[in-house]
Design a protein around this motif. Structure first.
Motif, PDB file in Angstrom:
ATOM      1  N   PRO A   1       5.405   4.810  -5.128  1.00  0.00           N
ATOM      2  CA  PRO A   1       5.154   4.881  -3.670  1.00  0.00           C
ATOM      3  C   PRO A   1       6.437   5.773  -3.076  1.00  0.00           C
ATOM      4  O   PRO A   1       6.003   6.299  -1.979  1.00  0.00           O
ATOM      5  CB  PRO A   1       5.236   3.317  -3.340  1.00  0.00           C
ATOM      6  N   LEU A   2       7.565   5.631  -3.623  1.00  0.00           N
ATOM      7  CA  LEU A   2       8.610   6.571  -2.976  1.00  0.00           C
ATOM      8  C   LEU A   2       8.354   7.969  -3.095  1.00  0.00           C
ATOM      9  O   LEU A   2       8.531   8.822  -1.977  1.00  0.00           O
ATOM     10  CB  LEU A   2       9.926   6.164  -3.468  1.00  0.00           C
ATOM     11  N   GLU A   3       8.090   8.491  -4.396  1.00  0.00           N
ATOM     12  CA  GLU A   3       7.818   9.769  -4.502  1.00  0.00           C
ATOM     13  C   GLU A   3       6.701  10.355  -3.578  1.00  0.00           C
ATOM     14  O   GLU A   3       6.769  11.284  -2.818  1.00  0.00           O
ATOM     15  CB  GLU A   3       7.137   9.961  -6.076  1.00  0.00           C
ATOM     16  N   THR A   4       5.531   9.504  -3.421  1.00  0.00           N
ATOM     17  CA  THR A   4       4.262  10.020  -2.708  1.00  0.00           C
ATOM     18  C   THR A   4       4.691  10.053  -1.267  1.00  0.00           C
ATOM     19  O   THR A   4       4.340  11.123  -0.416  1.00  0.00           O
ATOM     20  CB  THR A   4       3.234   9.204  -2.739  1.00  0.00           C
ATOM     21  N   ALA A   5       5.678   9.275  -0.626  1.00  0.00           N
ATOM     22  CA  ALA A   5       5.986   9.201   0.777  1.00  0.00           C
ATOM     23  C   ALA A   5       6.766  10.263   0.955  1.00  0.00           C
ATOM     24  O   ALA A   5       6.938  10.760   2.042  1.00  0.00           O
ATOM     25  CB  ALA A   5       6.693   7.675   1.180  1.00  0.00           C
ATOM     26  N   ASN A   6       7.743  10.664   0.088  1.00  0.00           N
ATOM     27  CA  ASN A   6       8.866  11.579   0.373  1.00  0.00           C
ATOM     28  C   ASN A   6       8.080  13.012   0.131  1.00  0.00           C
ATOM     29  O   ASN A   6       8.331  13.847   1.003  1.00  0.00           O
ATOM     30  CB  ASN A   6       9.625  11.448  -0.932  1.00  0.00           C
TER      31      ASN A   6
ATOM     32  N   ALA B   1      -8.190   6.348  -1.903  1.00  0.00           N
ATOM     33  CA  ALA B   1      -7.781   5.109  -0.982  1.00  0.00           C
ATOM     34  C   ALA B   1      -6.014   5.266  -1.006  1.00  0.00           C
ATOM     35  O   ALA B   1      -5.460   4.991   0.053  1.00  0.00           O
ATOM     36  CB  ALA B   1      -8.166   3.801  -1.313  1.00  0.00           C
ATOM     37  N   TYR B   2      -5.659   5.405  -2.054  1.00  0.00           N
ATOM     38  CA  TYR B   2      -4.025   5.572  -2.071  1.00  0.00           C
ATOM     39  C   TYR B   2      -3.579   6.749  -1.418  1.00  0.00           C
ATOM     40  O   TYR B   2      -2.566   6.678  -0.668  1.00  0.00           O
ATOM     41  CB  TYR B   2      -3.883   5.934  -3.778  1.00  0.00           C
ATOM     42  N   ALA B   3      -4.310   7.916  -1.526  1.00  0.00           N
ATOM     43  CA  ALA B   3      -3.741   9.175  -0.691  1.00  0.00           C
ATOM     44  C   ALA B   3      -3.876   8.784   0.855  1.00  0.00           C
ATOM     45  O   ALA B   3      -3.166   9.340   1.746  1.00  0.00           O
ATOM     46  CB  ALA B   3      -4.499  10.341  -1.174  1.00  0.00           C
ATOM     47  N   GLN B   4      -4.999   8.099   1.210  1.00  0.00           N
ATOM     48  CA  GLN B   4      -5.146   7.843   2.552  1.00  0.00           C
ATOM     49  C   GLN B   4      -4.097   6.756   3.067  1.00  0.00           C
ATOM     50  O   GLN B   4      -3.620   7.161   4.275  1.00  0.00           O
ATOM     51  CB  GLN B   4      -6.546   7.275   2.841  1.00  0.00           C
ATOM     52  N   LYS B   5      -3.731   5.959   2.362  1.00  0.00           N
ATOM     53  CA  LYS B   5      -2.429   4.873   2.774  1.00  0.00           C
ATOM     54  C   LYS B   5      -1.168   5.872   3.165  1.00  0.00           C
ATOM     55  O   LYS B   5      -0.526   5.430   3.987  1.00  0.00           O
ATOM     56  CB  LYS B   5      -2.272   4.025   1.675  1.00  0.00           C
ATOM     57  N   PHE B   6      -1.262   6.790   2.487  1.00  0.00           N
ATOM     58  CA  PHE B   6       0.068   7.523   2.829  1.00  0.00           C
ATOM     59  C   PHE B   6       0.094   8.792   3.647  1.00  0.00           C
ATOM     60  O   PHE B   6       0.873   9.716   4.130  1.00  0.00           O
ATOM     61  CB  PHE B   6       0.933   8.331   1.363  1.00  0.00           C
TER      62      PHE B   6
END
Length: 315
Positions: free
Chosen positions: A81-86, A120-125
């Motif tokens: 999650p940290l990688e994706t948000a960054n 869904a994961y991509a859309q969350k971020f």
């Protein structure tokens, strides 16, 4: 077949196989090599995007392109999650170059991650165009990861199963470079631009204007671990604005949540569960914070909240 948390069946043995051959990859000199690496090196196996489209890994995703590639899985409670948000912040800094001059690829290492889950994961971020979330057969994903050298041998025994590595590739010129996916987003955007020979998307200050660096531990931890998802007074990001959080929540609760967010969710803590549901079911990752780290971070949040608090009217 039963699925076990957090990997839903991704066994240590499978992760160990995934990481086999990394040393050989680096011995071959791919990182920074001047020799083009093309169809005779990279696998051309089929992978599926989050939209259900099947593509060939080399022909459709690498050939003739500049890319940034990392590993992830949707049930990850640690670094993913940290990688994706960054990298969402990096994507925004790169602007319209995304999907034209560079492409981001997140490759799911959990064989239970379907295109639907990845989407869904991509859309969350809030992931934008030019970034694909890919899945495929377990053996094909192992081969891709081995060829890219995305993981370290030591990752086989880590609870996350992979490191926060980001591989940048200038495929036409056979040039590759390893980076950390959780580096400062401005730094990462500038690194990408420099590597690919672009003008930096981030304004560059003169060294003559540099001042001595003064940063306390809590500030460093916030900027390096928390800022991808949170602000202090700047509004919600992927997670809530933390302005005044030390006044809203008991300090003991905050300390435990920072140290063991996944355990508190598993125990059904009502506040932890409420935050998970409110913020698009993005899991607060375990940041591996020690007792001193937690204390420093809470002190920083408290001090920043006091600085940002509106002035009180005179009585």
């Amino acid at each position: 077949m039963a699925m076990t948390a957090p990997y839903r069946g991704l066994r240590r043995g499978a992760r160990a196989i995934l990481l086999a051959g990394v040393a050989a990859f680096w011995a071959a000199g791919l990182c920074g090599a001047a020799t083009p690496w093309g169809a005779d090196y990279f696998p051309n196996v089929p992978v599926t995007t989050q939209d259900g489209k099947t593509l060939r890994f080399y022909d459709d995703l690498l050939k003739g392109k500049s890319v940034a590639v990392l590993l992830f899985y949707t049930s990850c409670q640690d670094v993913c999650p940290l990688e994706t948000a960054n990298l969402v912040r990096v994507q925004k800094l790169l602007g319209d170059r995304m999907g034209k001059d560079i492409f981001f690829y997140s490759i799911a290492i959990d064989p239970w991650d379907t295109p639907k889950e990845n989407k869904a994961y991509a859309q969350k971020f809030g992931v934008g165009p030019g970034w694909l979330f890919l899945s495929g057969k377990e053996e094909d994903i192992r081969l891709i990861a081995r060829k890219l050298g995305l993981s370290r041998t030591s990752d086989a025994v880590s609870k996350d199963g992979h490191s926060s590595s980001l591989m940048l590739g200038d495929v036409p010129n056979g040039m590759w470079m390893r980076n950390s996916a959780i580096d400062n987003p401005q730094f990462l955007a500038t690194t990408i631009a420099n590597f690919l020979g672009w003008k930096s998307p981030v304004a560059q200050a003169s060294y003559a204007e540099a001042r001595p660096l003064s940063i306390d531990k809590g500030q460093f931890l916030f900027q390096s671990r928390c800022e991808a998802c949170h602000t202090v007074g700047g509004g919600d990001r992927i997670g809530p604005d933390l302005l005044g959080v030390t006044q809203r929540r008991e300090r003991s609760w905050l300390a435990r949540y920072l140290a063991q967010p996944e355990r508190m969710r598993a125990e059904g803590d009502p506040v932890a569960t409420g935050l998970f549901l409110k913020y698009r079911q993005v899991r607060m990752p375990n940041l591996e914070l020690g007792t001193d780290d937690v204390a420093a971070l809470l002190s920083y949040l408290e001090a920043r909240s006091l600085e940002r608090a509106p002035p009180q009217p005179n009585k």
